[in-house]
Design a protein around this motif. Structure first.
Motif, mmCIF file in Angstrom:
data_model
loop_
_atom_site.group_PDB
_atom_site.id
_atom_site.type_symbol
_atom_site.label_atom_id
_atom_site.label_comp_id
_atom_site.label_asym_id
_atom_site.label_seq_id
_atom_site.Cartn_x
_atom_site.Cartn_y
_atom_site.Cartn_z
ATOM 1 N N THR A 39 0.308 0.780 -3.842
ATOM 2 C CA THR A 39 1.344 0.543 -4.807
ATOM 3 C C THR A 39 0.938 0.538 -6.409
ATOM 4 O O THR A 39 1.481 0.858 -7.238
ATOM 5 C CB THR A 39 2.182 -0.925 -4.757
ATOM 6 N N LEU A 66 5.215 -11.197 -2.608
ATOM 7 C CA LEU A 66 6.068 -10.164 -2.312
ATOM 8 C C LEU A 66 7.111 -9.605 -3.450
ATOM 9 O O LEU A 66 7.692 -8.877 -3.499
ATOM 10 C CB LEU A 66 6.790 -10.363 -1.015
ATOM 11 N N ASN A 117 -1.941 -1.884 0.916
ATOM 12 C CA ASN A 117 -0.761 -2.378 0.101
ATOM 13 C C ASN A 117 -1.054 -2.180 -1.447
ATOM 14 O O ASN A 117 -0.280 -1.545 -2.103
ATOM 15 C CB ASN A 117 -0.405 -3.957 0.557
ATOM 16 N N GLN A 167 9.242 -6.005 -1.582
ATOM 17 C CA GLN A 167 8.316 -6.140 -2.909
ATOM 18 C C GLN A 167 9.263 -5.428 -4.018
ATOM 19 O O GLN A 167 9.956 -4.487 -3.899
ATOM 20 C CB GLN A 167 7.231 -5.460 -2.796
ATOM 21 N N GLY A 177 0.449 -6.002 -4.878
ATOM 22 C CA GLY A 177 1.004 -6.437 -3.513
ATOM 23 C C GLY A 177 0.217 -7.622 -2.849
ATOM 24 O O GLY A 177 -0.459 -8.227 -3.268
ATOM 25 N N THR A 178 0.173 -7.459 -1.490
ATOM 26 C CA THR A 178 -0.371 -8.614 -0.649
ATOM 27 C C THR A 178 -1.505 -7.979 -0.057
ATOM 28 O O THR A 178 -2.076 -6.820 -0.222
ATOM 29 C CB THR A 178 0.296 -8.987 0.597
ATOM 30 N N TYR A 188 8.033 -0.510 0.642
ATOM 31 C CA TYR A 188 7.427 -1.489 0.054
ATOM 32 C C TYR A 188 8.598 -2.454 -0.318
ATOM 33 O O TYR A 188 8.536 -3.663 -0.424
ATOM 34 C CB TYR A 188 6.394 -1.190 -0.993
ATOM 35 N N HIS A 189 9.688 -1.400 -0.739
ATOM 36 C CA HIS A 189 10.528 -2.489 -1.438
ATOM 37 C C HIS A 189 11.860 -2.918 -0.171
ATOM 38 O O HIS A 189 12.388 -3.697 -0.086
ATOM 39 C CB HIS A 189 11.418 -1.694 -2.383
#
Length: 401
Positions: A323, A22, A319, A368, A29-30, A362-363
Motif C-alpha cells: 500500500t 485499518l 500490507n 482500509q 497498513g497493518t 485493501y479497501h
C-alpha cells in the motif's frame, strides 16, 4: 462458510489487535500476519478472478450498473473483442530489447489478451461464440509455438503467459462445451512457457521477475501444479521486499533473492536507478519511469490476488509495503510535486491503470482508507487492456468477493 471467506476471516482475526490501523492515511497498513497453510487442492476458476467475482461482474453488467457496465462496453468496443479477430501464431517468437526485433511479440501478446477478452465475454453473455473464439485463439498458438528467443524472451513469455493462463482457466472451468485440444494447450504452457519463467529474472529490473511470477502462478493453478505454485510464491516473497522499500529494511533496500550479488551500497544505488535516499514506498524502478514501476506493482498484486483465491494470504505479508508503494506513486501522479532528493527532482509519470485490484483488496475487503489510491483509480476507469493486464474495472471494481 465458503472457501472464499476463509482468508478474509484469518486476516481479520490476525489483525484484530491492530484494528485501529485499518482506517489510516493512504498507504498505511497493518503488520504482516504469518503465512497460512495451503489447501490440498486448487480452487477453480481461480487465476486472478474467481467465480463469485465473475458472477458479481456479470450481475452488474446485466443490471447496467456502474462502473462495470461502462467497463464492459469499453471491452466490447475493443479490437480484442471482435468475433472476427484472427490470431497470428508462429513457431518461434523472437523478441529483442524493447521488442526489437519484433517477430511475433506484439501478435502473441495481443492474441493472449484477445483470448482472455473472449473468455470474459463468454462468461458474461453465455454466448458460446465467444468461448469458441477464445478456444480458437488458444488452439492456434498451441498448434505451432515452439520457443521464445532473444533477450526479451523471459519477459515476453511472462506477458503472454499471464493472459493465456487466465483465458484457459475461465474456459476450462466455466465452459461445458468441447475443447478437443485442451491437452495440447496445457502442454504448451507446461513445456514452452513455464521453463522460460519459473527460475526468475536474476538481476534484471524487478518488473521482469514480478511479471514472470504473475504468469507462473497462473499457469501453475491452471495446470494444478503445486510445486510450480510454491516456487512462484517463493520467488515473489524474495522479490517484493527487493522492489518496494520500507525503512524497516534498514538504511538500504534489500537485494532480491534471485539477485543476491547486489551487496554493496554502490551496487544497490546503481540498481535503484541512481537513487541514494530511500523512503517508504519507493520502488526499484521509480527513477527509471512510472510506467515500468506500474507494471511491477500490478504484477506483484496479481500474484497476491491469485494466491488469495487459493487460500494463501500474500497480501497480509506485504500490507504496508504494497500500500505504501501505491500511495507513493499515486500521490505524485495526482499532483504532489516530487521532492528535490527524488530522482533529481524530476520523475517520469505514467503509472497506468494498475490500481483497481489492490484498492479492491485493501479497501473493499479489509476496510482500509486509501483516498489517494481511490482518486487515482477512479480517474483511470474504465481500465482497458495492455500487455498483460486487462479489464480490471470490470472484474474487480467494488468487488470484494
Amino acid at each position: 462458510m465458503t472457501r472464499l471467506h476463509r482468508p478474509l476471516l484469518v486476516t481479520l482475526i490476525t489483525t484484530s489487535v491492530a484494528a485501529a490501523a485499518l482506517v489510516v492515511p493512504a498507504g498505511r497498513g497493518t503488520a504482516a500476519p504469518p503465512p497460512e497453510p495451503q489447501p490440498a487442492a486448487f480452487t477453480h476458476p481461480g487465476v486472478l478472478v474467481d467465480k463469485a467475482q465473475l458472477d458479481f461482474a456479470r450481475q452488474q453488467v446485466l443490471a447496467g450498473a456502474p462502473p462495470q457496465k461502462a467497463a464492459y462496453d469499453a471491452m466490447r468496443a475493443s479490437t480484442y473483442a471482435a468475433l472476427s479477430y484472427t490470431p497470428k501464431p508462429r513457431a518461434i517468437v523472437e523478441c529483442g530489447s524493447n521488442s526489437n526485433p519484433n517477430n511475433g511479440c506484439s501478435d502473441e501478446r495481443n492474441d493472449a489478451l484477445a483470448a482472455y477478452t473472449h473468455a470474459l465475454q463468454w462468461y458474461i453473455t453465455r454466448d458460446v461464440q465467444y468461448a469458441r473464439k477464445a478456444i480458437e485463439i488458444m488452439d492456434a498458438w498451441s498448434a505451432v509455438l515452439q520457443d521464445h528467443t532473444n533477450s526479451n524472451a523471459p519477459l515476453q513469455t511472462g506477458w503472454s503467459g499471464a493472459s493465456f493462463s487466465r483465458a484457459g482457466e475461465l474456459i476450462k472451468h466455466t465452459y461445458g462445451g468441447p475443447w478437443a485440444q485442451r491437452g495440447r494447450f496445457e502442454r504448451m504452457l507446461r513445456d514452452v512457457y513455464l521453463p522460460e519463467i519459473r527460475d526468475g529474472a536474476g538481476c534484471k529490473n524487478g518488473n521482469w521477475e514480478l511479471i514472470m511470477m504473475d504468469a507462473a502462478i497462473g499457469i501453475a493453478v491452471f495446470l494444478d501444479d503445486r510445486p510450480a505454485f510454491d516456487n512462484a510464491i517463493q520467488i515473489w516473497r524474495g522479490r517484493v521486499p527487493g522492489y518496494i522499500y520500507q525503512k524497516s529494511d534498514g538504511p538500504l533496500p534489500k537485494a532480491p533473492s534471485t539477485c543476491s550479488s547486489k551487496d554493496t551500497r554502490e551496487e544497490i544505488v546503481a540498481y535503484w536507478q541512481g537513487q541514494s535516499t530511500f523512503t517508504d514506498g519507493l520502488a526499484q524502478e521509480t527513477c527509471r519511469d512510472f510506467g515500468h514501476t506500474g507494471w511491477g506493482l500490478t504484477a506483484a498484486t496479481h500474484v497476491a490476488e491469485t494466491a488469495w483465491h487459493q487460500g494463501v494470504n500474500l497480501y497480509g505479508e506485504v500490507n504496508k509495503r504494497l500500500t505504501d508503494g501505491y500511495y507513493f506513486h499515486t500521490r505524485l501522479e495526482t499532483g504532489t510535486p516530487p521532492p528535490s532528493n527524488l530522482c533529481g527532482g524530476t520523475v517520469k509519470l505514467g503509472l497506468g491503470a494498475v490500481t483497481e485490484i489492490v484498492y479492491n483488496h485493501y479497501h473493499n475487503r479489509l476496510g482500509q482508507q486509501l483516498p489517494t489510491t481511490l482518486r487515482y483509480t477512479e480517474s483511470k476507469r474504465p481500465a482497458g487492456a495492455n500487455y498483460f493486464f486487462a479489464w480490471e474495472t470490470l472484474t474487480h471494481a467494488n468487488n470484494p468477493r
